[in-house]
Design a protein around this motif. Structure first.
Motif, PDB file in Angstrom:
ATOM      1  N   CYS A  36       1.156  -1.264   0.172  1.00  0.00           N
ATOM      2  CA  CYS A  36       0.159  -0.195  -0.117  1.00  0.00           C
ATOM      3  C   CYS A  36       1.231   1.359  -0.216  1.00  0.00           C
ATOM      4  CB  CYS A  36      -0.762   0.038   0.689  1.00  0.00           C
ATOM      5  SG  CYS A  36      -2.327  -1.314   0.731  1.00  0.00           S
ATOM      6  N   LEU A  37       2.092   1.127   0.826  1.00  0.00           N
ATOM      7  CA  LEU A  37       2.978   2.198   0.768  1.00  0.00           C
ATOM      8  C   LEU A  37       3.354   2.774  -0.282  1.00  0.00           C
ATOM      9  CD1 LEU A  37       4.448   2.125   4.325  1.00  0.00           C
ATOM     10  CD2 LEU A  37       2.041   3.758   3.597  1.00  0.00           C
ATOM     11  N   ILE A  38       4.103   1.906  -1.273  1.00  0.00           N
ATOM     12  CA  ILE A  38       4.604   1.513  -2.212  1.00  0.00           C
ATOM     13  C   ILE A  38       3.936   2.501  -3.438  1.00  0.00           C
ATOM     14  CG2 ILE A  38       5.497   0.673  -4.447  1.00  0.00           C
ATOM     15  CD1 ILE A  38       7.350  -1.122  -2.041  1.00  0.00           C
ATOM     16  N   PHE A  39       2.088   2.109  -3.334  1.00  0.00           N
ATOM     17  CA  PHE A  39       1.572   2.267  -4.312  1.00  0.00           C
ATOM     18  C   PHE A  39       1.135   3.956  -4.310  1.00  0.00           C
ATOM     19  CE2 PHE A  39       1.247  -2.824  -5.814  1.00  0.00           C
ATOM     20  CZ  PHE A  39       1.319  -2.113  -7.352  1.00  0.00           C
ATOM     21  N   ASN A  40       0.686   4.199  -3.303  1.00  0.00           N
ATOM     22  CA  ASN A  40       0.793   5.362  -2.092  1.00  0.00           C
ATOM     23  C   ASN A  40       1.900   6.169  -3.295  1.00  0.00           C
ATOM     24  OD1 ASN A  40      -1.671   6.973  -1.035  1.00  0.00           O
ATOM     25  ND2 ASN A  40       0.606   7.740   0.025  1.00  0.00           N
ATOM     26  N   SER A 390      -4.410  -5.448  -3.430  1.00  0.00           N
ATOM     27  CA  SER A 390      -4.173  -4.458  -3.975  1.00  0.00           C
ATOM     28  C   SER A 390      -2.548  -3.911  -4.766  1.00  0.00           C
ATOM     29  CB  SER A 390      -3.475  -4.639  -2.415  1.00  0.00           C
ATOM     30  OG  SER A 390      -4.475  -4.335  -1.730  1.00  0.00           O
ATOM     31  N   LEU A 391      -2.668  -5.401  -5.287  1.00  0.00           N
ATOM     32  CA  LEU A 391      -1.361  -5.527  -6.254  1.00  0.00           C
ATOM     33  C   LEU A 391      -1.913  -5.218  -7.467  1.00  0.00           C
ATOM     34  CD1 LEU A 391       0.586  -8.620  -5.484  1.00  0.00           C
ATOM     35  CD2 LEU A 391       1.428  -6.395  -5.665  1.00  0.00           C
ATOM     36  N   GLN A 392      -3.365  -5.905  -7.694  1.00  0.00           N
ATOM     37  CA  GLN A 392      -4.358  -5.466  -9.490  1.00  0.00           C
ATOM     38  C   GLN A 392      -4.451  -3.912  -9.208  1.00  0.00           C
ATOM     39  OE1 GLN A 392      -6.749  -8.624  -9.551  1.00  0.00           O
ATOM     40  NE2 GLN A 392      -5.148  -9.160 -11.682  1.00  0.00           N
ATOM     41  N   SER A 393      -4.959  -3.744  -8.097  1.00  0.00           N
ATOM     42  CA  SER A 393      -5.530  -2.264  -8.372  1.00  0.00           C
ATOM     43  C   SER A 393      -4.470  -1.458  -8.270  1.00  0.00           C
ATOM     44  CB  SER A 393      -6.652  -1.759  -6.965  1.00  0.00           C
ATOM     45  OG  SER A 393      -7.765  -2.494  -6.619  1.00  0.00           O
ATOM     46  N   GLY A 394      -3.314  -1.600  -7.311  1.00  0.00           N
ATOM     47  CA  GLY A 394      -2.138  -0.083  -8.090  1.00  0.00           C
ATOM     48  C   GLY A 394      -1.579  -0.609  -9.204  1.00  0.00           C
ATOM     49  N   MET A 395      -1.591  -2.141  -9.747  1.00  0.00           N
ATOM     50  CA  MET A 395      -1.098  -1.787 -11.148  1.00  0.00           C
ATOM     51  C   MET A 395      -1.981  -0.941 -12.404  1.00  0.00           C
ATOM     52  SD  MET A 395       1.151  -5.657 -11.028  1.00  0.00           S
ATOM     53  CE  MET A 395      -0.191  -6.489 -11.049  1.00  0.00           C
ATOM     54  N   ALA A 396      -2.533  -0.963 -11.434  1.00  0.00           N
ATOM     55  CA  ALA A 396      -4.074  -0.607 -12.757  1.00  0.00           C
ATOM     56  C   ALA A 396      -3.451   1.051 -12.033  1.00  0.00           C
ATOM     57  CB  ALA A 396      -5.438  -0.894 -12.405  1.00  0.00           C
ATOM     58  N   MET A 397      -3.699   1.479 -11.355  1.00  0.00           N
ATOM     59  CA  MET A 397      -3.792   3.056 -11.301  1.00  0.00           C
ATOM     60  C   MET A 397      -2.573   3.259 -11.413  1.00  0.00           C
ATOM     61  SD  MET A 397      -5.747   3.267  -7.136  1.00  0.00           S
ATOM     62  CE  MET A 397      -5.159   4.828  -7.268  1.00  0.00           C
ATOM     63  N   VAL A 398      -1.529   3.024 -11.376  1.00  0.00           N
ATOM     64  CA  VAL A 398      -0.125   3.341 -11.980  1.00  0.00           C
ATOM     65  C   VAL A 398      -0.246   3.014 -13.921  1.00  0.00           C
ATOM     66  CG1 VAL A 398       2.433   2.805 -12.138  1.00  0.00           C
ATOM     67  CG2 VAL A 398       1.568   2.621 -10.025  1.00  0.00           C
ATOM     68  N   GLY A 399      -0.922   2.888 -14.086  1.00  0.00           N
ATOM     69  CA  GLY A 399      -0.759   2.219 -15.418  1.00  0.00           C
ATOM     70  C   GLY A 399       0.291   0.727 -16.164  1.00  0.00           C
ATOM     71  N   VAL A 400      -0.358  -0.126 -15.410  1.00  0.00           N
ATOM     72  CA  VAL A 400       0.887  -1.603 -15.541  1.00  0.00           C
ATOM     73  C   VAL A 400      -0.238  -2.175 -16.588  1.00  0.00           C
ATOM     74  CG1 VAL A 400       1.217  -3.571 -15.147  1.00  0.00           C
ATOM     75  CG2 VAL A 400       2.036  -1.480 -13.825  1.00  0.00           C
ATOM     76  N   ASP A 401      -0.072  -2.241 -18.128  1.00  0.00           N
ATOM     77  CA  ASP A 401      -1.126  -3.506 -18.822  1.00  0.00           C
ATOM     78  C   ASP A 401      -1.318  -3.978 -18.092  1.00  0.00           C
ATOM     79  OD1 ASP A 401      -0.081  -1.406 -20.901  1.00  0.00           O
ATOM     80  OD2 ASP A 401       1.271  -2.318 -21.489  1.00  0.00           O
ATOM     81  N   ALA A 402      -2.700  -5.079 -18.542  1.00  0.00           N
ATOM     82  CA  ALA A 402      -3.192  -5.844 -18.131  1.00  0.00           C
ATOM     83  C   ALA A 402      -2.184  -6.983 -18.216  1.00  0.00           C
ATOM     84  CB  ALA A 402      -4.614  -6.116 -18.868  1.00  0.00           C
ATOM     85  N   PRO A 403      -1.446  -7.398 -19.364  1.00  0.00           N
ATOM     86  CA  PRO A 403      -0.938  -8.979 -19.085  1.00  0.00           C
ATOM     87  C   PRO A 403      -0.028  -8.982 -18.317  1.00  0.00           C
ATOM     88  CG  PRO A 403      -1.270  -8.167 -21.551  1.00  0.00           C
ATOM     89  CD  PRO A 403      -2.076  -6.964 -20.473  1.00  0.00           C
TER      90      PRO A 403
END
Length: 431
Positions: A36-40, A390-403
């Protein structure tokens, strides 16, 4: 052979030991905090906002509900690869029930109170039938669970497609959609009431357990440790409620609500969403599954079977019927998850539940369920589901592609199994 991990002995100068906290659980909580802290940081403070945390909780519920059942499946040395497809079939049946079959057969229009209850009963019945079929094939015909549920993954996904003719079905009943999260919350006042009741119940359980230990001359934690643990639990509960209450209903939505009642929205009026009904449902299921695991004969049989199947059968446990019961339970939980997932989306779509089998298994394994059987926790599986979301939501917010998101999820699953192997080897060396 219980669903709680071995508790380290108490010792002076070690707070974790004095509180009798599971070190593995502390490690998972620490991992969640780090994620959570990393993605924040990567999202410039957007990840830990009340709005995102509210969305994170309602997105976790569907997978977490199924993960509680997957604990029992894996504990008994089986696996269920079909949960996402079973969810899709249950969702399709419930969507067609409330939008097509009931209106056409009984003339019940959308909004009729009977639609919700009939839909729920039909959905759960569908899950029971599918789960019983899987359990019978595995328990009585001795077909490996991997093969049965791998076939189920293909069969039920396409059954769902044929039921709906490949169409998206909606809109769904308003009462039904309250199970999805944003459309069904308790509000600020009732959320605080539920939080306080939960705190009182937790404290009562702690001190009741202490009294029972003293009655039977068992060692107990020091009083300061009891009070500290109670404070931690209550702080976590009330903090969680405070975060959910802090997410305010948008002004435009409030205005529509007031206009529907024939009222005018007062200047400066605000209102928080509060605890979602879906999260309350997850909590109730978690409590029920924990009671089954710790306090019932069924739970003892499940962990005994997982610890040593041959010894369990020789001791008189009907392992075939036990297998059927476990998969029926899994089918029921898939149906409940289907309600939550389709209600959150406000419709049934063809891709609902896709890859949920991966997420559910990963949640259970990350939560400490041993693939070798015999060990697992309900609260650990829910925490594992929260870490995965949390991993998936964080990656989506950062802009990581779905694959790449799925690549990371797969890697986390492998790493979680490796950590589990190393942890149990270390604990074995200590004993």
């Amino acid at each position: 052979m219980s669903d709680i991990a071995s508790t380290p002995p108490r010792g002076k100068g070690n707070i974790a030991r004095a509180l009798e906290l599971d070190t593995r659980l502390l490690g998972m909580i620490g991992a969640l905090v780090v994620v959570c802290l990393i993605f924040n940081f990567l999202t410039d403070g957007r990840f830990l906002t009340p709005r995102n945390l509210f969305n994170l909780t309602i997105q976790t519920v569907s997978v977490a509900i199924m993960a509680t059942g997957m604990v029992f499946v894996i504990v008994t040395r089986h696996i269920d690869l079909s949960v996402g497809s079973v969810l899709a079939t249950c969702s399709a049946v419930m969507a067609m029930t409330q939008t097509r079959w009931l209106p056409e057969a009984l003339g019940l229009d959308i909004g009729n109170p009977a639609i919700f209850w009939i839909t729920v009963i039909v959905g759960i019945a569908t899950g029971i039938v599918i789960g019983a079929l899987h359990g019978w094939l595995i328990g009585y015909l001795t077909i490996p669970a991997f093969i049965v549920t791998l076939g189920g993954l293909l069969v039920w996904r396409n059954v769902a497609w044929y039921i709906t003719s490949g169409q998206t079905i909606g809109p769904l009943d308003a009462s039904y959609m309250k199970l999805g999260g944003i459309n069904g919350t308790l509000g600020v006042q009732w959320s605080w009431i539920v939080g306080l009741i939960a705190c009182a119940t937790a404290l009562l359980a702690l001190f009741s357990a202490r009294r029972n230990k003293l009655t039977h001359d068992h060692p107990v934690k020091p009083l300061w440790a009891e009070f500290s643990l109670g404070a931690l639990i209550c702080g976590g509960i009330l903090g969680f409620i405070a975060i959910l209450n802090a997410y305010e209903v948008p002004a435009a939505r409030l205005r529509r609500i007031f206009e529907a009642r024939g009222e005018t929205l007062p200047e400066g009026y605000t209102e928080g969403y509060g605890l979602p009904i879906s999260v309350l449902l997850l909590i109730a299921i978690a409590i029920a599954m924990t009671i089954i695991a710790r306090r019932t004969r069924l739970g003892r049989y499940i962990f005994a079977f997982g610890g040593n199947p041959d010894a369990a059968e020789l001791s008189g446990i009907n392992t075939r019927l036990l297998t059927v019961k476990i998969f029926v339970m899994m089918g029921i939980l898939c149906a409940i998850s289907a309600m939550v997932a389709s209600a959150r989306l406000a419709n049934h779509s063809n891709d609902i539940g896709t890859l949920d089998e991966l997420r559910v298994i990963a949640a259970a394994v990350i939560g400490g369920t041993a693939l070798s059987g015999g060990v697992g926790t309900i609260h650990g599986a829910i925490l594992g589901a929260l870490i995965m979301q949390s991993l998936q939501s964080g990656m989506a917010m950062v802009g990581v592609d779905a694959p790449f998101q799925n690549i990371v999820v797969g890697m986390v699953l492998v790493i979680a199994v490796l950590v589990d192997i190393l942890y149990r080897k270390r604990m074995g060396d200590r004993t």
